[in-house]
Design a protein around this motif. Structure first.
Motif, PDB file in Angstrom:
ATOM      1  N   VAL A 195     -35.907 -27.211 -19.266  1.00  0.00           N
ATOM      2  CA  VAL A 195     -35.646 -28.626 -19.526  1.00  0.00           C
ATOM      3  C   VAL A 195     -36.961 -29.404 -19.608  1.00  0.00           C
ATOM      4  O   VAL A 195     -37.129 -30.265 -20.471  1.00  0.00           O
TER       5      VAL A 195
ATOM      6  N   LEU B 154     -31.965 -36.400 -17.143  1.00  0.00           N
ATOM      7  CA  LEU B 154     -31.962 -35.249 -18.056  1.00  0.00           C
ATOM      8  C   LEU B 154     -30.667 -34.435 -17.924  1.00  0.00           C
ATOM      9  O   LEU B 154     -30.630 -33.250 -18.254  1.00  0.00           O
TER      10      LEU B 154
ATOM     11  N   GLN C  59     -29.423 -32.327 -20.836  1.00  0.00           N
ATOM     12  CA  GLN C  59     -30.335 -31.200 -21.080  1.00  0.00           C
ATOM     13  C   GLN C  59     -30.138 -30.104 -20.012  1.00  0.00           C
ATOM     14  O   GLN C  59     -30.177 -28.921 -20.318  1.00  0.00           O
TER      15      GLN C  59
END
Lengths: 283, 283
Positions: A145, A214, A217
């Motif tokens: 990530v 995130l 992701q």
């Protein structure tokens, strides 16, 4: 008595067509009533107690076939990894046969080695249960990530992990890999508690919010990692965990199943009971 | 609610006039009714839970003053050391902050070093609780009884132990040394179970009977070891243990007292809660 049976727990196994998006973190498959989980949580306690002692006893008796168990816990912040260690492992197992290891960021020395190097010393010995709180999957999750390694290196790692785990299984280790899967909303609730409750401040890290941003992701990285490394000998289980006690209940079932499948018996005595009873009587 | 209070537990402390012969292994000082012990056993659970988490949190926050705890368990075979590890430590503590180490016979390498050498790596780090299941006292107990070291070396060790523990305490470790004291009759009952119950065979060792035959020599060695090494900073507690749950209850009280006396508070946050709540809201 409500319980999550072995076959119900096995339903949560990650197969080739697994879609993380399809898993509802709020669900409690196998349980219906709202107090079912409180009852189900303790169903396997006595079995776990006995099976783990039997495993440990075989390890102590130098039974090369004793086998061992590796439980890998890998999930987002606040998904309940620590609670599994505490309430599943701590409350039902004898610490003497258990090795719990939390993995943080690699040290400089560790980072200089192949990514799998630092996990070796913590693998379970025969007779032991090892628990990884975070694991070698960090190297294909956060590292993917945040692009902490080149894409071709990340690619290489999936295969390296499968080889590593296959080898480990061949040596007699039952591997259970668990992703406690929580919703983004539930994480917000948990983080809020950590931020506002002084007793929980120590568990909070501002970086947790960076990771939270995130989220999608991370979910994509989990999807890839789990489908590419869920094998017959080292399956992944994606466990709905907005109800954390449900997750812990499933982990107990999976541990029960793994311990049972090791097929241990109580070790035969290396002494003659009649002789020893006579010696005891005379002592 | 019946309980063994801190002051009652402290009554079991070994002082200069201590006589092991005067301790009745069947007694349960502080408790009267036969079901008192079942209730008393859980009185400090919530406190222990919170205090240990607080200790661990301070260790994690790199608080140099966090302190640590060392619990030494040293008693005859079947006296319940393993049960303390399991039911006191396992059931009330978070394994992440706990290090349990069982000491057997020294390896060749260990035996080539000073007797204290092998214990160093297992001492608790700040924020940790370490539990020694058998300990450096083996070197003045079994080694004295079986004359495994010359008398002058055994003599030297009492002072060396006091120095070692004094130094450890000065570095912030609370030391609790526990002898679960059982009667010879109760041991016979326990050994009989291990000899006759296939589930307990693995715990039995014919050498246990050899040690049992040396009971009075062992008691003399305990008497000397405890009186010579029970100091203000590293006291011994001789706990009547024919009622094993009574013993575990007292150990909980002593751990509560030790953890409390470390004087930890929840660590101050290293972030601004208002800022983080705002970040959370935007995430």
């Amino acid at each position: 008595m409500p319980k999550v049976s072995v076959s119900e727990a096995q339903e949560l196994r990650v197969g080739p067509n697994f879609q993380l998006d399809d898993v509802d973190p709020k669900a409690t498959p196998g349980l219906v009533g709202s107090d079912d989980v409180d009852k189900a949580f303790h169903v396997y306690d006595d079995d776990l107690d006995e099976l783990q002692e039997m495993l440990y006893a075989n390890g102590r008796a130098d039974n090369e076939q004793a086998g061992s168990v590796l439980l890998v816990l890998q999930g987002m912040d606040t998904s309940g990894k620590g609670g599994i260690v505490r309430h599943v492992i701590g409350e039902t197992m004898d610490l003497q046969g258990v090795h719990v290891k939390a993995f943080g960021r690699p040290t400089e020395e560790e980072a200089a080695h192949d990514f799998l190097w630092r996990f070796e010393p913590h693998l379970p010995k025969p007779g032991q249960i090892a628990v990884f709180d975070r694991s070698h999957y960090e190297d294909v999750l956060v590292q993917r990530v945040k692009q902490m390694a080149p894409p071709e290196e990340i690619e290489r790692r999936y295969g390296a992990i499968v080889d590593f785990e296959t080898e480990l299984a061949a040596r007699g280790t039952k591997i259970i890999k668990v992703m406690p899967h929580i919703s983004r909303d539930y994480q917000a609730e948990n983080l809020r508690k950590r931020i506002t409750n002084p007793k929980k401040h120590w568990k909070y890290n501002p970086g947790d919010i960076d990771d939270r941003k995130l989220w999608s992701q991370y979910m994509a990285a989990y999807q890839i990692a789990m489908t590419r490394t869920s094998t017959d000998v080292a399956p992944w289980y994606c466990i709905p965990s907005d109800n954390k006690k449900y997750c812990r209940t499933v982990v107990k079932t999976l541990l029960y199943d793994a311990l049972k499948s090791l097929g241990n018996e109580w070790p035969a005595p290396d002494f003659d009971p009649d002789v020893e009873l006579a010696r005891l009587a005379q002592s």
